[in-house]
Design a protein around this motif. Structure first.
Motif, PDB file in Angstrom:
ATOM      1  N   TRP A 123      -8.008  12.270  -4.534  1.00 26.84           N
ATOM      2  CA  TRP A 123      -7.823  11.474  -3.319  1.00 26.84           C
ATOM      3  C   TRP A 123      -8.865  10.359  -3.236  1.00 26.84           C
ATOM      4  O   TRP A 123      -8.541   9.221  -2.897  1.00 26.84           O
ATOM      5  CB  TRP A 123      -7.927  12.371  -2.089  1.00 26.84           C
ATOM      6  CG  TRP A 123      -6.691  13.157  -1.799  1.00 26.84           C
ATOM      7  CD1 TRP A 123      -5.436  12.947  -2.311  1.00 26.84           C
ATOM      8  CD2 TRP A 123      -6.577  14.295  -0.935  1.00 26.84           C
ATOM      9  NE1 TRP A 123      -4.554  13.882  -1.822  1.00 26.84           N
ATOM     10  CE2 TRP A 123      -5.217  14.719  -0.976  1.00 26.84           C
ATOM     11  CE3 TRP A 123      -7.466  15.006  -0.130  1.00 26.84           C
ATOM     12  CZ2 TRP A 123      -4.757  15.807  -0.231  1.00 26.84           C
ATOM     13  CZ3 TRP A 123      -7.008  16.083   0.605  1.00 26.84           C
ATOM     14  CH2 TRP A 123      -5.667  16.475   0.555  1.00 26.84           C
ATOM     15  N   ALA A 124     -10.124  10.690  -3.534  1.00 25.53           N
ATOM     16  CA  ALA A 124     -11.205   9.711  -3.411  1.00 25.53           C
ATOM     17  C   ALA A 124     -10.968   8.515  -4.337  1.00 25.53           C
ATOM     18  O   ALA A 124     -11.066   7.348  -3.907  1.00 25.53           O
ATOM     19  CB  ALA A 124     -12.546  10.374  -3.722  1.00 25.53           C
ATOM     20  N   GLY A 151       0.781  -1.238   0.000  1.00 24.28           N
ATOM     21  CA  GLY A 151       0.000   0.000   0.000  1.00 24.28           C
ATOM     22  C   GLY A 151       0.803   1.272   0.000  1.00 24.28           C
ATOM     23  O   GLY A 151       0.214   2.363   0.086  1.00 24.28           O
ATOM     24  N   ILE A 152       2.128   1.199  -0.101  1.00 24.53           N
ATOM     25  CA  ILE A 152       2.950   2.410  -0.067  1.00 24.53           C
ATOM     26  C   ILE A 152       2.602   3.364  -1.200  1.00 24.53           C
ATOM     27  O   ILE A 152       2.811   4.580  -1.078  1.00 24.53           O
ATOM     28  CB  ILE A 152       4.456   2.048  -0.102  1.00 24.53           C
ATOM     29  CG1 ILE A 152       5.308   3.278   0.235  1.00 24.53           C
ATOM     30  CG2 ILE A 152       4.842   1.444  -1.453  1.00 24.53           C
ATOM     31  CD1 ILE A 152       6.768   2.969   0.432  1.00 24.53           C
ATOM     32  N   PHE A 153       2.023   2.858  -2.275  1.00 18.88           N
ATOM     33  CA  PHE A 153       1.683   3.721  -3.407  1.00 18.88           C
ATOM     34  C   PHE A 153       0.638   4.767  -3.027  1.00 18.88           C
ATOM     35  O   PHE A 153       0.512   5.788  -3.703  1.00 18.88           O
ATOM     36  CB  PHE A 153       1.184   2.887  -4.584  1.00 18.88           C
ATOM     37  CG  PHE A 153       1.055   3.670  -5.867  1.00 18.88           C
ATOM     38  CD1 PHE A 153       2.177   4.009  -6.595  1.00 18.88           C
ATOM     39  CD2 PHE A 153      -0.188   4.087  -6.321  1.00 18.88           C
ATOM     40  CE1 PHE A 153       2.069   4.752  -7.763  1.00 18.88           C
ATOM     41  CE2 PHE A 153      -0.314   4.815  -7.491  1.00 18.88           C
ATOM     42  CZ  PHE A 153       0.818   5.149  -8.208  1.00 18.88           C
ATOM     43  N   ILE A 154      -0.089   4.561  -1.917  1.00 21.59           N
ATOM     44  CA  ILE A 154      -1.111   5.516  -1.500  1.00 21.59           C
ATOM     45  C   ILE A 154      -0.480   6.860  -1.134  1.00 21.59           C
ATOM     46  O   ILE A 154      -1.157   7.891  -1.109  1.00 21.59           O
ATOM     47  CB  ILE A 154      -1.919   4.952  -0.310  1.00 21.59           C
ATOM     48  CG1 ILE A 154      -3.223   5.737  -0.098  1.00 21.59           C
ATOM     49  CG2 ILE A 154      -1.086   4.985   0.960  1.00 21.59           C
ATOM     50  CD1 ILE A 154      -4.209   5.600  -1.196  1.00 21.59           C
ATOM     51  N   LEU A 155       0.845   6.859  -0.875  1.00 25.95           N
ATOM     52  CA  LEU A 155       1.541   8.114  -0.561  1.00 25.95           C
ATOM     53  C   LEU A 155       1.527   9.079  -1.738  1.00 25.95           C
ATOM     54  O   LEU A 155       1.889  10.254  -1.584  1.00 25.95           O
ATOM     55  CB  LEU A 155       2.987   7.828  -0.144  1.00 25.95           C
ATOM     56  CG  LEU A 155       3.183   7.004   1.133  1.00 25.95           C
ATOM     57  CD1 LEU A 155       4.667   6.789   1.398  1.00 25.95           C
ATOM     58  CD2 LEU A 155       2.515   7.666   2.321  1.00 25.95           C
ATOM     59  N   MET A 190     -16.894   5.670 -12.573  1.00 26.17           N
ATOM     60  CA  MET A 190     -15.652   5.096 -12.059  1.00 26.17           C
ATOM     61  C   MET A 190     -15.748   4.826 -10.558  1.00 26.17           C
ATOM     62  O   MET A 190     -15.402   3.747 -10.074  1.00 26.17           O
ATOM     63  CB  MET A 190     -14.472   6.028 -12.347  1.00 26.17           C
ATOM     64  CG  MET A 190     -14.069   6.104 -13.809  1.00 26.17           C
ATOM     65  SD  MET A 190     -12.892   7.440 -14.136  1.00 26.17           S
ATOM     66  CE  MET A 190     -11.468   6.858 -13.221  1.00 26.17           C
ATOM     67  N   LEU A 191     -16.220   5.816  -9.808  1.00 26.21           N
ATOM     68  CA  LEU A 191     -16.364   5.638  -8.360  1.00 26.21           C
ATOM     69  C   LEU A 191     -17.377   4.547  -8.035  1.00 26.21           C
ATOM     70  O   LEU A 191     -17.162   3.742  -7.118  1.00 26.21           O
ATOM     71  CB  LEU A 191     -16.782   6.959  -7.721  1.00 26.21           C
ATOM     72  CG  LEU A 191     -15.663   7.958  -7.441  1.00 26.21           C
ATOM     73  CD1 LEU A 191     -16.236   9.303  -6.984  1.00 26.21           C
ATOM     74  CD2 LEU A 191     -14.697   7.423  -6.392  1.00 26.21           C
ATOM     75  N   ALA A 192     -18.476   4.505  -8.777  1.00 21.48           N
ATOM     76  CA  ALA A 192     -19.508   3.488  -8.524  1.00 21.48           C
ATOM     77  C   ALA A 192     -18.954   2.082  -8.756  1.00 21.48           C
ATOM     78  O   ALA A 192     -19.209   1.158  -7.972  1.00 21.48           O
ATOM     79  CB  ALA A 192     -20.719   3.738  -9.424  1.00 21.48           C
ATOM     80  N   CYS A 210      -9.848   4.683  -3.115  1.00 21.14           N
ATOM     81  CA  CYS A 210     -10.728   3.559  -3.470  1.00 21.14           C
ATOM     82  C   CYS A 210      -9.979   2.497  -4.270  1.00 21.14           C
ATOM     83  O   CYS A 210     -10.112   1.294  -4.010  1.00 21.14           O
ATOM     84  CB  CYS A 210     -11.934   4.060  -4.263  1.00 21.14           C
ATOM     85  SG  CYS A 210     -13.172   4.927  -3.281  1.00 21.14           S
ATOM     86  N   SER A 211      -9.192   2.928  -5.255  1.00 22.93           N
ATOM     87  CA  SER A 211      -8.475   1.954  -6.085  1.00 22.93           C
ATOM     88  C   SER A 211      -7.386   1.244  -5.284  1.00 22.93           C
ATOM     89  O   SER A 211      -7.146   0.050  -5.475  1.00 22.93           O
ATOM     90  CB  SER A 211      -7.873   2.640  -7.316  1.00 22.93           C
ATOM     91  OG  SER A 211      -7.015   3.695  -6.948  1.00 22.93           O
TER      92      SER A 211
END
Length: 626
Positions: free
Chosen positions: A309-310, A81-85, A217-219, A314-315
């Motif tokens: 960010w959203a 999950g480091i890519f979330i940075l 995309m979000l859905a 989510c991804s």
């Protein structure tokens, strides 16, 4: 995975088709029922009348494509999950873009960002910038078009295993029968739909289809997340599995630039990368300039940050869901999918298959990301071609330019479809996309930064820096393709197959390291450059080009005598352009007014002899009420 899991139900096709119809309908509306495109500027710039919210969502959709929907979860699944940075990079990018680049482009009112290069340097550098942008965008868009085709073609490997299909022609027949869409049929339909509404509706159609597609995309991502959470027994269970598997590796402060992902490579490299996209890229700047005021343009950037960010969070969480479900049986190693980028469609079809319409919603999400990115790219390509390559050299009327704009949209749509063939030869989508953007975007960012920040920079320095930066970025990028980094630099995480309920042919997987690198036992000795230069993190390709351009450009400019002519007003960044300076001026004004009021009150007190502070508050209160 059974063959039934690969089948779309009628409702899946309904959901998917509705997404396409709505997207196309928006283009038709703005092409025939909306305001007429009486000029090329209206077609390409939306009449410069758009507001912050739709532009913000369009900014997000432009580069949050199927590569995000399909590639980011796989990145987290394989590397953690480091890519979330990268979210930190988005915040820094928004500040830099809104403060350094946006005020200048908006003030000049350019149609193409490369017009600025001619104003600041000369016509040759403008042409260089335009050509580089066209090459970069066509390559990137080809990759983006190819990505959702993988989603529709997901059944390839599992069908091959289940049905025993061996020939390519027979596989194509089976895929067409089962999914209804062949791989290249999906590629063609993506390009055709994008080209249709770009050609008909112009920028307004692109922006409003982007707004719709961000919602899709979000859905689609939320559908996968919700069902995964329900299946695994809650968010805590998914986080626990991810922690045990080493996927919560968020804080790695190793400064080694050869490491693929660390805090520094992601935040520093990501900031350069995304600033080259949001700060100077034609597709994004074109949206800022289409806003009806500078305030709306800056506000759009900050609203865009929230939606970035959203979608990224989510991804990334989808990647944790992917690992939690397949922690004991990796579908890729088990040969249930043919490439790692098919893992998300595989998961979606498996966990959403019992709910009619939801698999179609996920495929529509991947497809929506592509439609938004391709339409933005086609519109931007048409804009720079008209503004940089046609208008300065051809004496065309506004009506002719308007038709030429639509013709260019049609032409670039066809070109990008053709480039999807080249994209099919690339590796993982996420890294390939970032590498393409970084190699060209980094030097261009350096060229614009040199022009905006350093008054002494001249055309000789700009051109020398651009060529040097581009050569440096290409050198390391091509070397990295020939000599992939060692696993100790990329550090892939363990993927297991011990929980699979079928046997694997062990002879078919003769890999000695993680399968991601497709590297057999190496017998050829690697050179010094392979391990110390070509192994540079792909996120540093962009910063390398940017820094090289600025250093070489400054040195050449200084030794060639600097700038001889005085710069025109508005071409350089000034302190008045900075929000912090404006805030300082407002605060200073308020403090000054308050000080003046206090001085006036004291003068009144002295003139009336009322200087006893014990009674001043009471007397002032009485005066106020009276």
């Amino acid at each position: 995975m059974s063959i039934s899991a690969s089948l779309f139900s009628v409702w899946d096709y309904v959901v998917f088709t509705l997404m396409l119809l709505v997207s196309a309908s928006i283009g038709v509306y703005y092409g025939f029922c909306g305001a007429a495109h009486s000029s090329s500027a209206d077609f390409l710039m939306g009449g410069r009348s758009l507001t912050a919210v739709p532009v913000a969502l369009s900014l997000t959709a432009s580069f949050m494509s199927a590569i995000t929907v399909l590639g980011t979860p796989v990145e987290v699944y394989e590397y953690g999950g480091i890519f979330i940075l990268i979210c930190f990079s988005y915040a820094l990018m928004v500040v830099l873009s809104s403060e350094l680049f946006l005020p200048i482009f908006y003030r000049l009112g350019v149609t193409s960002t490369y017009e600025y290069l001619e104003m600041r340097y000369n016509k040759v550098i403008r042409l260089f910038g335009t050509v580089l942008f066209i090459i970069q965008t066509v390559l990137y868009t080809g990759l983006v078009i190819y990505a959702p085709a993988l989603a529709l073609n997901q059944g390839h490997c599992s069908l091959n295993k289940v049905l025993g299909v061996t020939s390519v022609l027979e596989m194509s027949r089976v895929l067409f029968t089962v999914t209804g869409v062949h791989l290249w049929g999906a590629v063609m339909s993506t390009g055709v739909v994008c080209t249709l509404y770009c050609t008909l509706g112009g920028l307004k159609a692109v922006v409003w289809t982007d707004v719709f597609q961000v919602g899709i995309m979000l859905a689609g991502l939320l559908a996968v997340i919700i069902q995964s959470v329900l299946r695994q027994g809650g968010i805590s269970s998914i986080i626990r599995d991810a922690t045990k598997g080493g996927r919560t590796n968020l804080w790695d402060f190793d400064p080694n630039p050869m490491r693929r992902h660390t805090f520094w490579t992601i935040t520093v490299g990501g900031t350069f990368l995304w600033t080259s996209v949001y700060g100077i890229n034609q597709a994004q700047v074109q949206r800022y300039i289409s806003c009806k005021s500078l305030f709306h343009a800056k506000l759009a950037l900050f609203i865009n940050l929230v939606s970035l960010w959203a979608i990224t969070i989510c991804s990334a969480f989808c990647g944790l869901c992917l690992y939690s479900i397949y922690k004991n049986c990796d579908p890729w190693t088990a040969e249930q999918v043919s490439t790692q980028d098919q893992l998300m469609p595989f998961l979606a079809l498996e966990i959403l298959g019992e709910y009619p319409g939801l698999p179609g919603l996920f495929v529509a999400a991947a497809y929506s990301g592509t439609l938004s990115t391709v339409s933005s790219s086609v519109n931007a390509l048409a804009a720079v071609t008209i503004a940089d390559l046609m208008q300065p050299y051809l004496n065309l009327s506004e009506g002719q330019l308007s038709y030429a704009s639509k013709g260019m949209s049609l032409f670039y749509g066809a070109v990008c479809i053709g480039m999807a063939g080249l994209a099919s030869l690339m590796g993982g989508m996420l890294q390939a996309a970032i590498s393409i953007v970084g190699v060209v975007g980094g030097p261009l960012l350096g060229l614009f930064s040199l022009a905006i920040l350093f008054p002494c920079a001249n055309s000789k320095g700009g051109l020398s820096g651009l060529l040097s930066g581009l050569g440096m970025s290409l050198w390391v990028c091509i070397g990295a393709q020939i000599y992939p980094p060692r696993p100790e630099n990329s550090r892939p995480l363990k993927l297991d197959t011990h929980g699979c309920n079928f046997s694997m042919d062990s002879s078919s997987r003769n890999w000695t390291i993680h399968k991601n690198f497709m590297t057999k036992e190496e017998t050829v000795e690697r050179s010094f450059l392979a391990d110390n230069w070509y192994s540079l993190s792909y996120l540093y390709f962009g910063p390398l080009g940017t820094v090289t351009v600025m250093v070489v450009g400054l040195i050449v400019s200084i030794f060639s005598g600097g700038r001889q002519k005085k710069l025109e007003l508005g071409l350089m960044l000034s302190k008045e352009d900075l929000t912090c300076y404006k805030a300082y001026k407002i605060l200073k004004g308020k403090v000054s007014r308050k000080a003046r009021r206090i001085d006036l009150t004291r003068q009144q007190e002295k003139s009336s002899g009322k200087t006893n502070h014990a009674f001043s508050d009471v007397e002032l209160s009485i005066q106020t009420h009276s």
